[in-house]
Design a protein around this motif. Sequence first.
Motif, PDB file in Angstrom:
ATOM      1  N   GLU A 172       0.730  26.653   7.181  1.00  0.00           N
ATOM      2  CA  GLU A 172       1.191  25.380   6.631  1.00  0.00           C
ATOM      3  C   GLU A 172       1.925  24.553   7.685  1.00  0.00           C
ATOM      4  O   GLU A 172       1.906  23.327   7.645  1.00  0.00           O
ATOM      5  CB  GLU A 172       2.109  25.636   5.433  1.00  0.00           C
ATOM      6  CG  GLU A 172       1.414  26.338   4.269  1.00  0.00           C
ATOM      7  CD  GLU A 172       2.374  26.727   3.170  1.00  0.00           C
ATOM      8  OE1 GLU A 172       3.526  26.212   3.168  1.00  0.00           O
ATOM      9  OE2 GLU A 172       2.002  27.554   2.318  1.00  0.00           O
ATOM     10  N   LYS A 173       2.572  25.221   8.628  1.00  0.00           N
ATOM     11  CA  LYS A 173       3.324  24.532   9.673  1.00  0.00           C
ATOM     12  C   LYS A 173       2.483  24.301  10.923  1.00  0.00           C
ATOM     13  O   LYS A 173       2.559  23.224  11.531  1.00  0.00           O
ATOM     14  CB  LYS A 173       4.577  25.332  10.034  1.00  0.00           C
ATOM     15  CG  LYS A 173       5.457  24.675  11.091  1.00  0.00           C
ATOM     16  CD  LYS A 173       6.764  25.446  11.284  1.00  0.00           C
ATOM     17  CE  LYS A 173       7.657  24.779  12.317  1.00  0.00           C
ATOM     18  NZ  LYS A 173       8.954  25.516  12.484  1.00  0.00           N
ATOM     19  N   PHE A 174       1.668  25.272  11.282  1.00  0.00           N
ATOM     20  CA  PHE A 174       0.963  25.218  12.567  1.00  0.00           C
ATOM     21  C   PHE A 174      -0.543  25.018  12.445  1.00  0.00           C
ATOM     22  O   PHE A 174      -1.228  24.863  13.447  1.00  0.00           O
ATOM     23  CB  PHE A 174       1.252  26.501  13.363  1.00  0.00           C
ATOM     24  CG  PHE A 174       2.713  26.738  13.589  1.00  0.00           C
ATOM     25  CD1 PHE A 174       3.425  25.966  14.497  1.00  0.00           C
ATOM     26  CD2 PHE A 174       3.401  27.703  12.864  1.00  0.00           C
ATOM     27  CE1 PHE A 174       4.782  26.168  14.694  1.00  0.00           C
ATOM     28  CE2 PHE A 174       4.753  27.917  13.059  1.00  0.00           C
ATOM     29  CZ  PHE A 174       5.455  27.143  13.971  1.00  0.00           C
ATOM     30  N   GLY A 175      -1.052  25.009  11.221  1.00  0.00           N
ATOM     31  CA  GLY A 175      -2.475  24.826  11.021  1.00  0.00           C
ATOM     32  C   GLY A 175      -3.227  26.136  11.021  1.00  0.00           C
ATOM     33  O   GLY A 175      -2.699  27.187  11.391  1.00  0.00           O
ATOM     34  N   ARG A 176      -4.474  26.073  10.587  1.00  0.00           N
ATOM     35  CA  ARG A 176      -5.316  27.257  10.585  1.00  0.00           C
ATOM     36  C   ARG A 176      -5.875  27.486  11.986  1.00  0.00           C
ATOM     37  O   ARG A 176      -5.907  26.572  12.818  1.00  0.00           O
ATOM     38  CB  ARG A 176      -6.453  27.095   9.561  1.00  0.00           C
ATOM     39  CG  ARG A 176      -5.942  27.116   8.137  1.00  0.00           C
ATOM     40  CD  ARG A 176      -7.009  26.713   7.141  1.00  0.00           C
ATOM     41  NE  ARG A 176      -8.076  27.699   6.996  1.00  0.00           N
ATOM     42  CZ  ARG A 176      -7.982  28.785   6.233  1.00  0.00           C
ATOM     43  NH1 ARG A 176      -6.858  29.059   5.578  1.00  0.00           N
ATOM     44  NH2 ARG A 176      -9.008  29.611   6.113  1.00  0.00           N
ATOM     45  N   THR A 186      -9.383  30.098  20.777  1.00  0.00           N
ATOM     46  CA  THR A 186      -8.693  30.141  19.486  1.00  0.00           C
ATOM     47  C   THR A 186      -7.213  30.437  19.691  1.00  0.00           C
ATOM     48  O   THR A 186      -6.342  29.769  19.116  1.00  0.00           O
ATOM     49  CB  THR A 186      -9.321  31.215  18.586  1.00  0.00           C
ATOM     50  OG1 THR A 186     -10.662  30.845  18.269  1.00  0.00           O
ATOM     51  CG2 THR A 186      -8.531  31.379  17.290  1.00  0.00           C
ATOM     52  N   GLU A 187      -6.922  31.442  20.502  1.00  0.00           N
ATOM     53  CA  GLU A 187      -5.535  31.801  20.785  1.00  0.00           C
ATOM     54  C   GLU A 187      -4.825  30.662  21.516  1.00  0.00           C
ATOM     55  O   GLU A 187      -3.680  30.320  21.208  1.00  0.00           O
ATOM     56  CB  GLU A 187      -5.494  33.077  21.618  1.00  0.00           C
ATOM     57  CG  GLU A 187      -4.085  33.563  21.929  1.00  0.00           C
ATOM     58  CD  GLU A 187      -4.083  34.842  22.751  1.00  0.00           C
ATOM     59  OE1 GLU A 187      -3.128  35.611  22.626  1.00  0.00           O
ATOM     60  OE2 GLU A 187      -5.046  35.060  23.522  1.00  0.00           O
ATOM     61  N   TYR A 188      -5.508  30.064  22.463  1.00  0.00           N
ATOM     62  CA  TYR A 188      -4.925  28.970  23.246  1.00  0.00           C
ATOM     63  C   TYR A 188      -4.561  27.776  22.368  1.00  0.00           C
ATOM     64  O   TYR A 188      -3.476  27.204  22.479  1.00  0.00           O
ATOM     65  CB  TYR A 188      -5.910  28.543  24.328  1.00  0.00           C
ATOM     66  CG  TYR A 188      -5.460  27.344  25.136  1.00  0.00           C
ATOM     67  CD1 TYR A 188      -4.535  27.476  26.161  1.00  0.00           C
ATOM     68  CD2 TYR A 188      -5.970  26.068  24.859  1.00  0.00           C
ATOM     69  CE1 TYR A 188      -4.114  26.375  26.899  1.00  0.00           C
ATOM     70  CE2 TYR A 188      -5.563  24.962  25.589  1.00  0.00           C
ATOM     71  CZ  TYR A 188      -4.644  25.119  26.610  1.00  0.00           C
ATOM     72  OH  TYR A 188      -4.224  24.022  27.332  1.00  0.00           O
ATOM     73  N   ARG A 189      -5.470  27.402  21.454  1.00  0.00           N
ATOM     74  CA  ARG A 189      -5.197  26.246  20.607  1.00  0.00           C
ATOM     75  C   ARG A 189      -4.013  26.507  19.674  1.00  0.00           C
ATOM     76  O   ARG A 189      -3.224  25.609  19.400  1.00  0.00           O
ATOM     77  CB  ARG A 189      -6.439  25.883  19.791  1.00  0.00           C
ATOM     78  CG  ARG A 189      -7.614  25.331  20.593  1.00  0.00           C
ATOM     79  CD  ARG A 189      -7.241  24.240  21.580  1.00  0.00           C
ATOM     80  NE  ARG A 189      -6.359  23.217  21.018  1.00  0.00           N
ATOM     81  CZ  ARG A 189      -5.849  22.213  21.728  1.00  0.00           C
ATOM     82  NH1 ARG A 189      -6.140  22.100  23.017  1.00  0.00           N
ATOM     83  NH2 ARG A 189      -5.060  21.320  21.180  1.00  0.00           N
ATOM     84  N   MET A 190      -3.864  27.742  19.189  1.00  0.00           N
ATOM     85  CA  MET A 190      -2.702  28.054  18.358  1.00  0.00           C
ATOM     86  C   MET A 190      -1.429  28.052  19.199  1.00  0.00           C
ATOM     87  O   MET A 190      -0.362  27.650  18.724  1.00  0.00           O
ATOM     88  CB  MET A 190      -2.892  29.402  17.657  1.00  0.00           C
ATOM     89  CG  MET A 190      -1.751  29.768  16.706  1.00  0.00           C
ATOM     90  SD  MET A 190      -1.398  28.477  15.459  1.00  0.00           S
ATOM     91  CE  MET A 190      -2.819  28.651  14.381  1.00  0.00           C
ATOM     92  N   MET A 191      -1.527  28.488  20.434  1.00  0.00           N
ATOM     93  CA  MET A 191      -0.389  28.447  21.334  1.00  0.00           C
ATOM     94  C   MET A 191       0.113  27.008  21.518  1.00  0.00           C
ATOM     95  O   MET A 191       1.320  26.727  21.437  1.00  0.00           O
ATOM     96  CB  MET A 191      -0.798  29.042  22.685  1.00  0.00           C
ATOM     97  CG  MET A 191       0.255  29.008  23.755  1.00  0.00           C
ATOM     98  SD  MET A 191      -0.414  29.606  25.345  1.00  0.00           S
ATOM     99  CE  MET A 191      -1.329  28.156  25.897  1.00  0.00           C
TER     100      MET A 191
END
Length: 255
Positions: A172-176, A186-191
């Motif tokens: 909810e805070k950082f997106g899916r 995928t890991e980089y974009r969440m970082m």
Amino acid sequence: MPRYQGISLLITHYNRSHSLERLLTKMAELDMQFEAIVVSDDGSKPEHLDYVRELATRYFFKLVTTPQNRGLGNNINKGQDAITTPYTLYIQEDFIPLPAFTERLQQGFSFMEADKSIDLVRFYGYFPPLVRPYKDGFSEMYFTLNPFSKGGYAKFYAYSDHPHLKRSSFPEKFGRYREGIKAERTEYRMMISFLQHKGKGLFYNDFQGLLEQYNPTDEPSTIRRGYWRNTGNWAVSFTREVYRHVRFHFDYLFS
């Protein structure tokens, strides 16, 4: 009552059913009881998926599957969707918990309960991000945009897919997690999202003293890294460092 009330264990799995068994067996030996366990499978081969189904009858976990491999982002997302507790302990199947992990997990949980601004607690890494002392063997991660700060581009690695405890409301805070791209992206974009949304996290100082990453020859890592990432050639290494330094700052500011 489970030892870790309010926490669900989320394990992502792909074609390493015996590694999954090793992880679950060790957690049982350490009396690590969670309110729920979810195993999210990313379209494993039939022989692995059949064995995972057998494991589910022994370790009483919920298995979430997909008919075909859809990548790390989808695997985490559909697993997280099955979590109903306030907290999620995320671990990939190739890790083995060490005895000290049981107490440190409880400490991390206590810190998050006491301070609702903490988004996650990390228990493993290849190297530390920028940190400042917190307490009881943990540090608080921090980030500065100063391009000449200590740590270089490594300061961006506040988020990692390595084992961590997070609030189940994390999306909810950082997106899916991004789907349809390689696992590293995928890991980089969440970082980047974690930093852009001012995520707050703790990092255990002895970051390789709580879990062991184990990739036996019969079930090796499923991640394949190319020449660009692995070579020790000095010219390529220098170019890679400069590229990452510029790219990370650009993506943080403009993506």
